[in-house]
Design a protein around this motif. Structure first.
Motif, PDB file in Angstrom:
ATOM      1  N   MET A 268      11.677  -4.162  -1.087  1.00 55.18           N
ATOM      2  CA  MET A 268      10.856  -4.955  -1.197  1.00 55.18           C
ATOM      3  C   MET A 268      11.386  -6.351  -1.774  1.00 55.18           C
ATOM      4  N   LYS A 269      10.789  -7.371  -1.389  1.00 51.97           N
ATOM      5  CA  LYS A 269      11.055  -8.835  -1.672  1.00 51.97           C
ATOM      6  C   LYS A 269       9.874  -9.115  -2.892  1.00 51.97           C
ATOM      7  N   ILE A 270      10.441  -9.762  -3.739  1.00 57.80           N
ATOM      8  CA  ILE A 270       9.310 -10.361  -4.736  1.00 57.80           C
ATOM      9  C   ILE A 270      10.114 -11.887  -4.995  1.00 57.80           C
ATOM     10  N   ALA A 271       9.179 -13.014  -4.750  1.00 60.01           N
ATOM     11  CA  ALA A 271       9.583 -14.300  -4.864  1.00 60.01           C
ATOM     12  C   ALA A 271       9.622 -14.529  -6.412  1.00 60.01           C
TER      13      ALA A 271
ATOM     14  N   ALA B  16       6.128   8.275  -9.701  1.00 60.67           N
ATOM     15  CA  ALA B  16       4.874   8.165  -8.490  1.00 60.67           C
ATOM     16  C   ALA B  16       3.848   7.283  -8.865  1.00 60.67           C
ATOM     17  N   ILE B  17       3.375   6.475  -7.822  1.00 60.80           N
ATOM     18  CA  ILE B  17       2.473   5.365  -8.173  1.00 60.80           C
ATOM     19  C   ILE B  17       0.999   6.126  -8.006  1.00 60.80           C
ATOM     20  N   PHE B  18       0.337   6.025  -9.065  1.00 56.76           N
ATOM     21  CA  PHE B  18      -1.099   6.511  -8.936  1.00 56.76           C
ATOM     22  C   PHE B  18      -2.164   5.480  -8.876  1.00 56.76           C
ATOM     23  N   ALA B  19      -1.731   4.076  -9.138  1.00 55.28           N
ATOM     24  CA  ALA B  19      -2.879   3.109  -9.111  1.00 55.28           C
ATOM     25  C   ALA B  19      -2.118   1.840  -8.572  1.00 55.28           C
ATOM     26  N   ARG B  20      -2.797   1.323  -7.743  1.00 48.96           N
ATOM     27  CA  ARG B  20      -2.116  -0.028  -6.995  1.00 48.96           C
ATOM     28  C   ARG B  20      -3.496  -1.201  -6.893  1.00 48.96           C
ATOM     29  N   ASN B  21      -2.898  -2.321  -7.256  1.00 47.81           N
ATOM     30  CA  ASN B  21      -3.913  -3.287  -7.261  1.00 47.81           C
ATOM     31  C   ASN B  21      -3.854  -4.073  -6.227  1.00 47.81           C
ATOM     32  N   ASP B  22      -4.049  -3.922  -5.048  1.00 51.32           N
ATOM     33  CA  ASP B  22      -3.619  -4.645  -3.663  1.00 51.32           C
ATOM     34  C   ASP B  22      -4.196  -6.142  -3.720  1.00 51.32           C
ATOM     35  N   ALA B  23      -5.346  -6.277  -4.116  1.00 51.03           N
ATOM     36  CA  ALA B  23      -5.944  -7.743  -4.104  1.00 51.03           C
ATOM     37  C   ALA B  23      -4.973  -8.664  -4.865  1.00 51.03           C
TER      38      ALA B  23
ATOM     39  N   ASP C 165       4.129  -6.385  -1.892  1.00 49.62           N
ATOM     40  CA  ASP C 165       3.502  -5.248  -1.167  1.00 49.62           C
ATOM     41  C   ASP C 165       3.526  -3.874  -1.675  1.00 49.62           C
ATOM     42  N   LEU C 166       2.445  -3.250  -2.423  1.00 51.52           N
ATOM     43  CA  LEU C 166       2.501  -2.107  -3.222  1.00 51.52           C
ATOM     44  C   LEU C 166       2.710  -0.759  -2.468  1.00 51.52           C
ATOM     45  N   HIS C 167       2.942  -0.998  -0.903  1.00 49.68           N
ATOM     46  CA  HIS C 167       2.847   0.015  -0.294  1.00 49.68           C
ATOM     47  C   HIS C 167       4.473   0.173   0.188  1.00 49.68           C
ATOM     48  N   ALA C 168       5.125  -0.484   0.076  1.00 53.00           N
ATOM     49  CA  ALA C 168       6.466  -0.811   0.557  1.00 53.00           C
ATOM     50  C   ALA C 168       7.260   0.819  -0.126  1.00 53.00           C
TER      51      ALA C 168
ATOM     52  N   LEU D 206      -1.150  -4.456 -12.255  1.00 51.31           N
ATOM     53  CA  LEU D 206      -0.812  -4.459 -10.869  1.00 51.31           C
ATOM     54  C   LEU D 206      -0.636  -3.060 -10.295  1.00 51.31           C
ATOM     55  N   ALA D 207       0.133  -2.337 -11.167  1.00 54.44           N
ATOM     56  CA  ALA D 207       0.468  -0.782 -10.709  1.00 54.44           C
ATOM     57  C   ALA D 207       0.730   0.109 -12.017  1.00 54.44           C
ATOM     58  N   ALA D 208       0.626   1.127 -11.830  1.00 58.12           N
ATOM     59  CA  ALA D 208       0.671   2.228 -12.627  1.00 58.12           C
ATOM     60  C   ALA D 208       1.487   3.445 -12.034  1.00 58.12           C
ATOM     61  N   VAL D 209       2.516   4.071 -12.631  1.00 59.20           N
ATOM     62  CA  VAL D 209       3.341   5.002 -12.306  1.00 59.20           C
ATOM     63  C   VAL D 209       3.336   6.035 -13.352  1.00 59.20           C
TER      64      VAL D 209
END
Ligand code: AMP
Ligand code: MG
Length: 464
Positions: A1-4, A29-36, A44-47, A147-150
């Motif tokens: 994944m690339k993050i600028a 393991a990711i259980f929450a993704r804030n795609d917006a 890209d949280l699905h990378a 943004l995300a939670a694992v």
């Protein structure tokens, strides 16, 4: 994944932070993704490596992981050194909207500021922060974001053994009143000046120095607390280390939205004196701004003069708050152009609600629907009040109220139920509650209903 990444805090003087890598975890393991939100940040949280990155196991190129140092008044008591004890700032990203934001892993392992803590978080507070911060964002309240939670695949030990988790928190910055206090207390004027310049450039570019910065922070904080009051939100731990300089709601520890209204409502189990009760929040907000003002004094050439000016600035909190509070509650009542006399209309309603233990959110939603009488025990008192109210409503009242009175908030008993399910591996209730609280103006049979007496959860825990 690339993050600028585009990191500015890590370029500040070295005494302001410590480079610190996250401590890897066993089985992320990711259980929450804030795609917006991720889209705004170009992430890209699905990378395939997303879980590894947001667990701290893999450090993306361009990150410069640091733990920042700060101090703070905790429940009024001075603590000269706190700092990120379990949070690691990966770096900053300028989003597609032009806004610079911090990306921070909370629960990512020990740092030099962990004191006796383990640097970890358990799943409960991670889920609570995710749900409540995203609810606040959907309500239009300035706030840090999730943004995300694992889950980490590791246990943490509190009173008992609990599943570990990490939340990726996004904020306009994680700089706090306590960050300023840390350097002021040490008389480190160089760091204090560098911090002030950084905050002005980053958050308040129109401010031409510390005095203007103070005014701007006071105004944002006063307006923020007025928004909380309009939602029945109780932060629960308004220590100066939990007050964002950018004016965002930060640190969702023992926070809660009040159900049956009381001015003195307190949820936090550790707030035994009720210092951070619902009705005390504006006074505490002003007190916190006085601490900020004090921390800026060392920057001023003429300190006696500065004390006078800054005292006046802090006294400005109350009128800014009062104005914002009236705007917030006038909208909730469908009054377009409130006059100072309308403050009594609001206060009288809140007193009636408190007297009858009316549910805060349901009562205002029912006012929107013209069916609020049933929310009260003393119907006659409500009728008298409602006559005064109708005389003040504007022609566009229905529209104004629809956008000011949410149907769904992150009710404490629902949050607790989602956490209990999550602990046993079922995230469906979390997903359903998140979907509901991020559409707060849409009626939702399952989540709009106040708790019954038996369902009420009246205590929250910092859960550190
Ligand atoms: P809070 O009450 O979450 O605002 O935290 C107050 C202070 O305690 C901050 O400096 C946190 O970093 C630190 N802290 C809280 N929980 C932990 C933990 N589990 N491990 C290390 N430090 C912690
Ligand atoms: Mg904190």
């Amino acid at each position: 994944m690339k993050i600028a990444f585009d990191n500015s805090y890590a370029a500040l003087p070295a005494q302001m932070f410590t480079p610190q890598l996250p401590t890897p975890v066993a089985a992320p393991a990711i259980f929450a993704r804030n795609d917006a939100l991720a889209a705004v940040l170009g992430i890209d949280l699905h990378a395939p490596d997303a879980a590894q990155i947001f667990a701290g196991n893999h450090i993306p190129a361009g990150a410069s992981p640091i733990a920042t140092v700060y101090a703070g008044h905790q429940f009024g008591h001075w603590n000269p050194q706190l700092g990120d004890g379990r949070a690691i700032l990966l770096g900053e990203v300028v989003g597609s909207d032009g806004i610079r934001r911090d990306i921070q892993l909370k629960g990512a392992g020990p740092t030099p500021y962990s004191r006796s803590g383990d640097g970890r978080a358990w799943l409960g507070p991670v889920m609570r922060e995710y749900l409540v911060s995203e609810a606040m964002a959907a309500l239009g309240v300035p706030t840090t974001r999730a943004l995300a939670a694992v889950t980490t695949g590791e246990d943490v030990y509190r009173e008992t053994r609990l599943p570990g988790a990490i939340i990726t928190r996004v904020a306009q910055s994680h700089i706090r009143v306590g960050t300023f206090q840390f350097f002021a207390a040490r008389k480190d004027v160089d760091a204090l000046r560098a911090l002030t310049d950084h905050v002005i450039a980053r958050h308040y570019p129109q401010a031409d120095g510390p005095a203007a910065l103070l005014d701007a922070v006071i105004a944002r904080s006063a307006r923020l607390i007025a928004r909380w009051m309009g939602l029945g939100f109780i932060h629960g731990v308004m220590n100066t280390d939990n007050v964002s300089i950018a004016g965002e709601t930060i640190d969702y520890g023992p926070c809660a939205f009040v159900d049956d209204f009381a001015h003195g409502a307190v949820f936090s189990a550790i707030d035994q004196q009720g210092r951070y009760a619902y009705g005390n929040q504006p006074q505490i907000g002003a007190w916190n701004m006085a601490q900020f003002a004090t921390a800026l004094i060392p920057l001023m050439a003429d300190r006696d003069r500065a004390v006078q000016d800054f005292t006046a600035a802090v006294q400005g909190f109350a009128p800014i708050y009062a104005h914002a509070w009236l705007q917030v509650f006038a909208a909730k009542l469908g009054i377009a152009d409130p006059t100072p006399e309308d403050a009594a209309l609001v206060t009288d309603l809140l007193n009636l609600m408190a007297q009858d233990g009316a549910d805060f959110t349901a009562t205002f939603a029912a006012l929107s629907d013209g069916q609020a009488r049933d929310q009260f025990i003393d119907h006659d008192a409500f009728d008298v009040w409602a006559t005064r109210w109708r005389a003040r409503q504007s022609p566009q009242a229905a529209e104004i109220m629809a956008g000011a009175n949410p149907r769904v908030i992150a009710r404490n008993h629902q949050v607790e139920a989602a956490i209990a399910a999550g602990v046993s591996g079922d995230f469906a209730p979390f997903d359903a509650l998140l979907a509901a609280v991020t559409q707060p103006y849409t009626d939702n049979a399952a989540f709009s209903r106040p708790p019954s007496r038996d369902e009420r959860v009246t205590r929250t825990f910092c859960g550190t």
